[in-house]
Design an enzyme around this catalytic site. Structure first.
Site: not given
Ligand code: IFG
Length: 533
Positions: A347
């Site tokens: 992200e």
């Molecule tokens: N995506 C984000 C996490 C967390 C997650 C919650 C990943 C690799 C959503 N990154 O999962 O930091 O916020 O479900």
């Protein structure tokens, strides 16, 4: 190691009196008794070999060959078998109240023998557990196999063994042979200690509870927008400032280097390897708020205690960013005996694509130079991941080009599809707690999938294993960790270990774990899709 002293012990079947066990070396006891020990009645609540989770590869029961555990029982665990022997003693002593000395050799009949064969492939985690009236023999090619056998042995004892205080009763193991080995070498859990911080004791308990199901890796998500959780020499503000918060504005916290080492050592004593993650270049607001110089505009953003993602980025063009990355990677690697260091990469929505690649081209060699195999969330597959690298797939789509290309080039893939493994998800839509962006993940959903069939072009040869992450934006207390983790963790553990996964059989075996989890004070979720007692 203590040696068992022959003080008034007879060769008759073990009595209930507590033998005197002293540390003086003395001549070994007379050879094993001439008479074969009497048959042992199996207590009604003693599990059978086929109750074990994850399901062993092969089990052969020998009903008239049960083994009685008594205050005379010794554990023989010579050389490199000692750690697993000490773990077994730790598991058995509290509820039995027996001394269970761990000795280097014992020729007594009522001995649990841990035997290391030296024939091996260091990756071989297989074991052979034979339970018979005249003794238990657990053999393996490596200590990892012995730990796996101990986890199984633990489950062959009645749930009372998990009570943590003495229970005055008969203790016996069902006779038979288990020959077992895992499908995948990496069976992991992840605890996000950045969104909400959890101290050493909570992490140790998590390790104990995971290990019993042969989860052998614990990934610690040590830094994110809301918190930096491990001390780094030369960068004191990472913890002085960056550890002062958490989601919701709580007091946060961090591990000193000593505490981090304590967690690593404790994990090792249970056969679990720690995988530390420092998420970069995104998810870095805690570092950015700690050091203005890490920001492109030289201004530190305020601390962040909400739950949005994708807004932060290290400054790709500044040299100081790479001094920071090198110091962090080097120091975390130095405290981590395991083979992996997780570098994050997810992200990074505020990092331009070209800058993202530039960043990893500079930073991935630092991980390799620190002697570690880099793991990254699958977005980092767009960068030049070394062949030793591992791509951790986490999304819900059944295809990801960069991941597939990385796998085609020889990298391994760690499977964490959110719609199967994300423990922050609700079990059922009706749960008032939990995330839902990946859909509800109930026990059956976490169980009925094949890691080699989930992603196009990523099959048997490419999958390193599975990992179930617990993100803690919404998890604030230990009993919430327990609820989100158990019983889905048993499902993930079996997906990672066993070859055949049959839901109808698993759900019955899982219902048998209720008493064990209750005995361990685990506040597990009574999933409606499991026939709990
Ligand atoms: N995506 C984000 C996490 C967390 C997650 C919650 C990943 C690799 C959503 N990154 O999962 O930091 O916020 O479900």
């Amino acid at each position: 190691m203590v040696s068992l002293v022959a003080n008034g012990c007879t060769d008759d079947p073990p009595t209930q009196s507590t033998p005197t066990v002293s540390a003086q070396a003395t001549s070994p006891r007379p050879t094993t008794p001439s008479t074969t020990p009497k048959p042992v009645r199996l207590p009604d609540d003693a599990p059978s070999l086929s109750d074990v989770i994850p399901a062993p590869a092969t089990t052969r029961a020998a009903d008239d060959d049960n083994f009685a555990l008594t205050n005379q029982t010794a554990i023989s665990a010579p050389g490199d078998a000692e750690a697993a022997g000490e773990y077994l003693a730790d598991v058995l002593r509290p509820a039995t109240g027996f001394p269970l000395p761990v000795v280097s050799e014992s020729d007594r009949a009522d001995t649990i023998r841990l035997v290391l064969r030296d024939d091996g492939d260091p990756q071989d985690e297989s074991y052979r557990l034979e339970v018979a009236r005249d003794g238990v023999t657990l053999s393996a090619a490596n200590p990892s196999g012995l730990f796996n056998g101990v986890h199984t042995l633990r489950q062959l004892l009645p749930a009372d063994i998990e009570r943590g205080k003495t229970v005055d009763r008969e203790w016996a193991l069902a006779g038979g042979v288990i020959e077992d080995e895992p499908r995948f070498g990496y069976r992991g859990a992840m605890l996000d200690v950045a969104r909400h911080f959890f101290g050493v004791d909570v992490v140790k308990r998590y390790i104990d509870r995971l290990a019993q199901y042969k989860i052998n890796y614990l990934h610690l998500h040590l830094a994110d927008d809301q918190g930096w959780r491990v001390e780094i020499d030369g960068w004191p503000r990472l913890t002085e400032v960056g550890a002062r918060n958490e989601v919701g504005g709580g007091k946060g916290g961090f591990y000193t280097k000593q505490q981090y080492r304590e967690i690593v050592a404790y994990a090792q004593s249970r056969g679990v390897t720690i995988v530390p993650e420092i998420d970069m270049p995104g998810h870095t607001n805690a570092a950015l708020t700690s050091y203005a110089k890490l920001n492109c505009d030289g201004t530190a953003p305020p601390p962040y205690t909400d739950t949005k993602v994708g807004f932060s980025s290290l400054c790709i063009d500044k040299k100081v960013t790479y001094d920071f990355a090198r110091d962090v990677i080097t120091q975390v690697a130095e405290m981590t005996p395991g083979p992996y260091l997780h570098i994050g990469g997810d992200e990074a929505n505020s990092t331009k694509e070209a800058d993202y690649r530039t960043f990893f081209d500079k930073v991935l060699p630092m991980v390799v130079d620190a002697g570690k195999r880099p793991i990254g969330w699958h977005e980092f597959a767009k960068a030049n991941v070394p062949r030793s690298g591992v791509v951790q797939y986490w999304r819900i789509e059944a295809k990801d080009g960069p991941t597939q290309r990385a796998a085609d080039g020889g990298r391994r893939v760690l499977m964490s599809p959110a719609n199967k493994t994300y423990l922050d998800m609700k079990y059922e839509e009706s749960n008032p707690w939990g995330n839902s962006w990946a859909g509800a993940v109930d026990v059956r959903t976490a169980y009925e999938w094949d890691p080699t069939q989930a992603l196009a072009g990523v099959g048997d040869g490419e999958v390193l294993g599975v990992e179930a992450p617990l993100w803690t934006e919404l998890v604030t207390k230990e009993d919430e960790i327990e609820r989100m983790t158990f019983p889905r963790m048993q499902a993930i553990a079996e997906v990672g270990w066993s070859n055949s996964t049959e839901w109808a059989d698993f759900r019955t075996r899982l219902s048998g774990q209720a008493e064990r989890m209750t005995a361990q004070d685990i506040a597990f979720h009574r999933s409606p899709d499991v026939p709990w007692p």
